[in-house]
Design a protein around this motif. Structure first.
Motif, PDB file in Angstrom:
ATOM      1  N   HIS A  36       0.817  -1.215   0.000  1.00  0.00           N
ATOM      2  CA  HIS A  36       0.000   0.000   0.000  1.00  0.00           C
ATOM      3  C   HIS A  36       0.851   1.266   0.000  1.00  0.00           C
ATOM      4  CE1 HIS A  36      -3.896  -1.921   0.420  1.00  0.00           C
ATOM      5  NE2 HIS A  36      -3.411  -2.698   1.376  1.00  0.00           N
ATOM      6  N   GLY A  37       1.916   1.266   0.782  1.00  0.00           N
ATOM      7  CA  GLY A  37       2.720   2.478   0.942  1.00  0.00           C
ATOM      8  C   GLY A  37       3.401   2.961  -0.315  1.00  0.00           C
ATOM      9  N   PHE A  38       3.463   2.115  -1.344  1.00  0.00           N
ATOM     10  CA  PHE A  38       4.030   2.527  -2.629  1.00  0.00           C
ATOM     11  C   PHE A  38       3.005   2.526  -3.765  1.00  0.00           C
ATOM     12  CE2 PHE A  38       8.086   0.745  -0.774  1.00  0.00           C
ATOM     13  CZ  PHE A  38       8.710   1.967  -0.637  1.00  0.00           C
ATOM     14  N   CYS A  39       1.883   1.835  -3.573  1.00  0.00           N
ATOM     15  CA  CYS A  39       0.983   1.584  -4.710  1.00  0.00           C
ATOM     16  C   CYS A  39      -0.440   2.100  -4.542  1.00  0.00           C
ATOM     17  CB  CYS A  39       0.918   0.090  -4.987  1.00  0.00           C
ATOM     18  SG  CYS A  39       2.505  -0.697  -5.311  1.00  0.00           S
ATOM     19  N   THR A  40      -0.915   2.272  -3.323  1.00  0.00           N
ATOM     20  CA  THR A  40      -2.307   2.653  -3.096  1.00  0.00           C
ATOM     21  C   THR A  40      -2.426   4.163  -2.953  1.00  0.00           C
ATOM     22  OG1 THR A  40      -2.772   0.543  -2.018  1.00  0.00           O
ATOM     23  CG2 THR A  40      -4.292   2.358  -1.571  1.00  0.00           C
ATOM     24  N   VAL A  41      -3.299   4.750  -3.730  1.00  0.00           N
ATOM     25  CA  VAL A  41      -3.446   6.214  -3.754  1.00  0.00           C
ATOM     26  C   VAL A  41      -3.702   6.745  -2.346  1.00  0.00           C
ATOM     27  CG1 VAL A  41      -4.863   8.126  -4.588  1.00  0.00           C
ATOM     28  CG2 VAL A  41      -4.261   6.256  -6.132  1.00  0.00           C
ATOM     29  N   GLY A  42      -2.858   7.702  -1.950  1.00  0.00           N
ATOM     30  CA  GLY A  42      -3.030   8.374  -0.666  1.00  0.00           C
ATOM     31  C   GLY A  42      -2.656   7.563   0.549  1.00  0.00           C
ATOM     32  N   ALA A  43      -1.973   6.425   0.358  1.00  0.00           N
ATOM     33  CA  ALA A  43      -1.708   5.530   1.487  1.00  0.00           C
ATOM     34  C   ALA A  43      -0.453   5.878   2.280  1.00  0.00           C
ATOM     35  CB  ALA A  43      -1.624   4.090   1.003  1.00  0.00           C
ATOM     36  N   GLY A  44       0.275   6.920   1.908  1.00  0.00           N
ATOM     37  CA  GLY A  44       1.478   7.261   2.660  1.00  0.00           C
ATOM     38  C   GLY A  44       2.340   8.266   1.928  1.00  0.00           C
ATOM     39  N   ASN A  45       3.464   8.591   2.540  1.00  0.00           N
ATOM     40  CA  ASN A  45       4.340   9.623   1.991  1.00  0.00           C
ATOM     41  C   ASN A  45       4.905   9.275   0.618  1.00  0.00           C
ATOM     42  OD1 ASN A  45       4.246  11.532   4.152  1.00  0.00           O
ATOM     43  ND2 ASN A  45       5.562  10.192   5.355  1.00  0.00           N
ATOM     44  N   LEU A  46       5.074   7.990   0.323  1.00  0.00           N
ATOM     45  CA  LEU A  46       5.631   7.600  -0.967  1.00  0.00           C
ATOM     46  C   LEU A  46       4.599   6.909  -1.863  1.00  0.00           C
ATOM     47  CD1 LEU A  46       9.239   6.395  -0.048  1.00  0.00           C
ATOM     48  CD2 LEU A  46       8.461   8.635  -0.834  1.00  0.00           C
ATOM     49  N   ALA A  47       3.336   6.950  -1.458  1.00  0.00           N
ATOM     50  CA  ALA A  47       2.258   6.408  -2.289  1.00  0.00           C
ATOM     51  C   ALA A  47       1.842   7.456  -3.321  1.00  0.00           C
ATOM     52  CB  ALA A  47       1.068   6.035  -1.418  1.00  0.00           C
ATOM     53  N   PRO A  48       1.284   7.024  -4.451  1.00  0.00           N
ATOM     54  CA  PRO A  48       0.844   8.011  -5.445  1.00  0.00           C
ATOM     55  C   PRO A  48      -0.273   8.876  -4.883  1.00  0.00           C
ATOM     56  CG  PRO A  48       0.137   5.787  -6.049  1.00  0.00           C
ATOM     57  CD  PRO A  48       1.072   5.639  -4.898  1.00  0.00           C
ATOM     58  N   PRO A  49      -0.223  10.198  -5.103  1.00  0.00           N
ATOM     59  CA  PRO A  49      -1.283  11.085  -4.610  1.00  0.00           C
ATOM     60  C   PRO A  49      -2.557  10.998  -5.443  1.00  0.00           C
ATOM     61  CG  PRO A  49       0.361  12.346  -5.807  1.00  0.00           C
ATOM     62  CD  PRO A  49       0.887  10.945  -5.716  1.00  0.00           C
ATOM     63  N   ALA A  50      -2.442  10.456  -6.650  1.00  0.00           N
ATOM     64  CA  ALA A  50      -3.575  10.288  -7.550  1.00  0.00           C
ATOM     65  C   ALA A  50      -3.339   9.013  -8.349  1.00  0.00           C
ATOM     66  CB  ALA A  50      -3.696  11.496  -8.484  1.00  0.00           C
ATOM     67  N   PRO A  51      -4.385   8.453  -8.971  1.00  0.00           N
ATOM     68  CA  PRO A  51      -4.176   7.241  -9.775  1.00  0.00           C
ATOM     69  C   PRO A  51      -3.029   7.414 -10.764  1.00  0.00           C
ATOM     70  CG  PRO A  51      -6.519   7.684  -9.550  1.00  0.00           C
ATOM     71  CD  PRO A  51      -5.801   8.863  -8.944  1.00  0.00           C
ATOM     72  N   ASN A  52      -2.157   6.419 -10.813  1.00  0.00           N
ATOM     73  CA  ASN A  52      -0.961   6.497 -11.644  1.00  0.00           C
ATOM     74  C   ASN A  52      -0.957   5.319 -12.617  1.00  0.00           C
ATOM     75  OD1 ASN A  52       2.020   5.757 -12.211  1.00  0.00           O
ATOM     76  ND2 ASN A  52       2.147   7.844 -11.442  1.00  0.00           N
ATOM     77  N   PRO A  53      -1.016   5.580 -13.916  1.00  0.00           N
ATOM     78  CA  PRO A  53      -1.118   4.491 -14.895  1.00  0.00           C
ATOM     79  C   PRO A  53       0.032   3.500 -14.833  1.00  0.00           C
ATOM     80  CG  PRO A  53      -1.679   6.590 -15.931  1.00  0.00           C
ATOM     81  CD  PRO A  53      -1.139   6.912 -14.563  1.00  0.00           C
ATOM     82  N   GLN A  54       1.258   3.983 -14.610  1.00  0.00           N
ATOM     83  CA  GLN A  54       2.402   3.073 -14.580  1.00  0.00           C
ATOM     84  C   GLN A  54       2.299   2.119 -13.386  1.00  0.00           C
ATOM     85  OE1 GLN A  54       6.686   3.910 -13.337  1.00  0.00           O
ATOM     86  NE2 GLN A  54       6.828   4.308 -15.539  1.00  0.00           N
ATOM     87  N   VAL A  55       1.918   2.650 -12.237  1.00  0.00           N
ATOM     88  CA  VAL A  55       1.786   1.822 -11.038  1.00  0.00           C
ATOM     89  C   VAL A  55       0.625   0.837 -11.198  1.00  0.00           C
ATOM     90  CG1 VAL A  55       1.290   1.836  -8.566  1.00  0.00           C
ATOM     91  CG2 VAL A  55       2.842   3.551  -9.537  1.00  0.00           C
ATOM     92  N   SER A  56      -0.497   1.298 -11.737  1.00  0.00           N
ATOM     93  CA  SER A  56      -1.648   0.419 -11.941  1.00  0.00           C
ATOM     94  C   SER A  56      -1.315  -0.711 -12.903  1.00  0.00           C
ATOM     95  CB  SER A  56      -2.838   1.230 -12.478  1.00  0.00           C
ATOM     96  OG  SER A  56      -3.238   2.215 -11.543  1.00  0.00           O
ATOM     97  N   ARG A  57      -0.587  -0.386 -13.970  1.00  0.00           N
ATOM     98  CA  ARG A  57      -0.172  -1.410 -14.932  1.00  0.00           C
ATOM     99  C   ARG A  57       0.716  -2.444 -14.262  1.00  0.00           C
ATOM    100  NH1 ARG A  57       4.324  -0.247 -19.549  1.00  0.00           N
ATOM    101  NH2 ARG A  57       5.443   0.107 -17.597  1.00  0.00           N
TER     102      ARG A  57
END
Length: 242
Positions: A36-57
């Motif tokens: 979650h801390g790297f991949c889930t929107v808004g889940a932490g300081n290093l998580a994406p702040p908005a949906p990110n196509p590269q991460v979702s892919r």
């Protein structure tokens, strides 16, 4: 992303991912930090702040691969970035601390917690190969769970996925390449990095400065993803496009 910069990278530091068919019978899958801390929107300081196509892919590709490996009863090694509260990892802000939930697998992969084919390693540092070192006795002897995993399953290929391409993924791959070359895993031949199943975070310079961070914290996603792939390939990793 600055288009001229990306054009410069592609011209001067080219990469060439190619389709690659791997024999499941001798291949193991590595999943790095898809939490979650790297991949889930808004889940932490290093998580994406908005949906990110590269991460979702990346998550979609990895989840499909993990299911394929599990269905074939092939080994999966998953790293989960898990830091002790209050122990910083400079230069990054606190992230994926134990007990926050940020350190747990994303929903698409949380079934790995109970899968008999999966080995999960909670690591407290960037480099998963180092994070897999455990004390074996009170006499200063150690063993490495990554090496054990490769050797027990007699793998000749390791397929690597995860985040961040240029940080945790690259550190793991470069160290694994050196360990292979040092003959610590005698059966291991190829370390393959699947480009569509890797991602990194996006922090353009303007955004960093807008957060009162130094300009040196800038981390444009497309460029840093490219650079991570370039350096892994330059050291001997195989880049796969699918």
């Amino acid at each position: 992303m600055n288009a001229p910069l990306q054009e410069l990278l592609e011209r001067e530091l080219p990469i060439a991912p190619e389709p690659r068919t791997l024999p499941l019978a001798t291949t193991g899958l590595v999943v790095i930090d898809e939490v979650h801390g790297f991949c889930t929107v808004g889940a932490g300081n290093l998580a994406p702040p908005a949906p990110n196509p590269q991460v979702s892919r990346m998550v979609e590709e990895t989840a499909a691969l993990a299911r394929r490996f599990a269905d074939a009863h092939r080994p999966v090694l998953a790293f989960l970035d898990t830091h002790q509260p209050g122990v910083p990892e400079p230069p990054y802000p606190p992230h994926c601390e134990k007990g926050t939930g940020e350190e747990n697998l994303v929903p698409e992969l949380e079934w790995l917690d109970d899968d008999p084919n999966a080995t999960l390693i909670r690591k407290d540092c960037i480099n998963g190969f180092v994070g897999a070192i455990e004390n074996a006795s009170h006499h200063g002897l150690h063993h490495n769970k990554t090496m054990d995993w490769v050797n027990v399953h007699r793998l000749d290929t390791v397929l690597v996925t995860g985040i961040c391409t240029d940080i945790c993924v690259m550190d793991f791959v470069l160290t694994l390449l050196s360990a292979r070359n040092h003959r610590l895993m005698p059966t291991l031949k190829d370390i393959v990095v699947l480009e569509p199943a890797c991602a990194t975070y996006d922090l353009p310079r303007a955004a960093a400065e807008g957060m009162d961070l130094p300009a040196t914290m800038a981390h444009p996603q497309t460029a840093t993803h490219h650079l991570g792939l370039y350096f892994m390939a330059a050291r001997g990793a195989v880049l796969a496009s699918g």
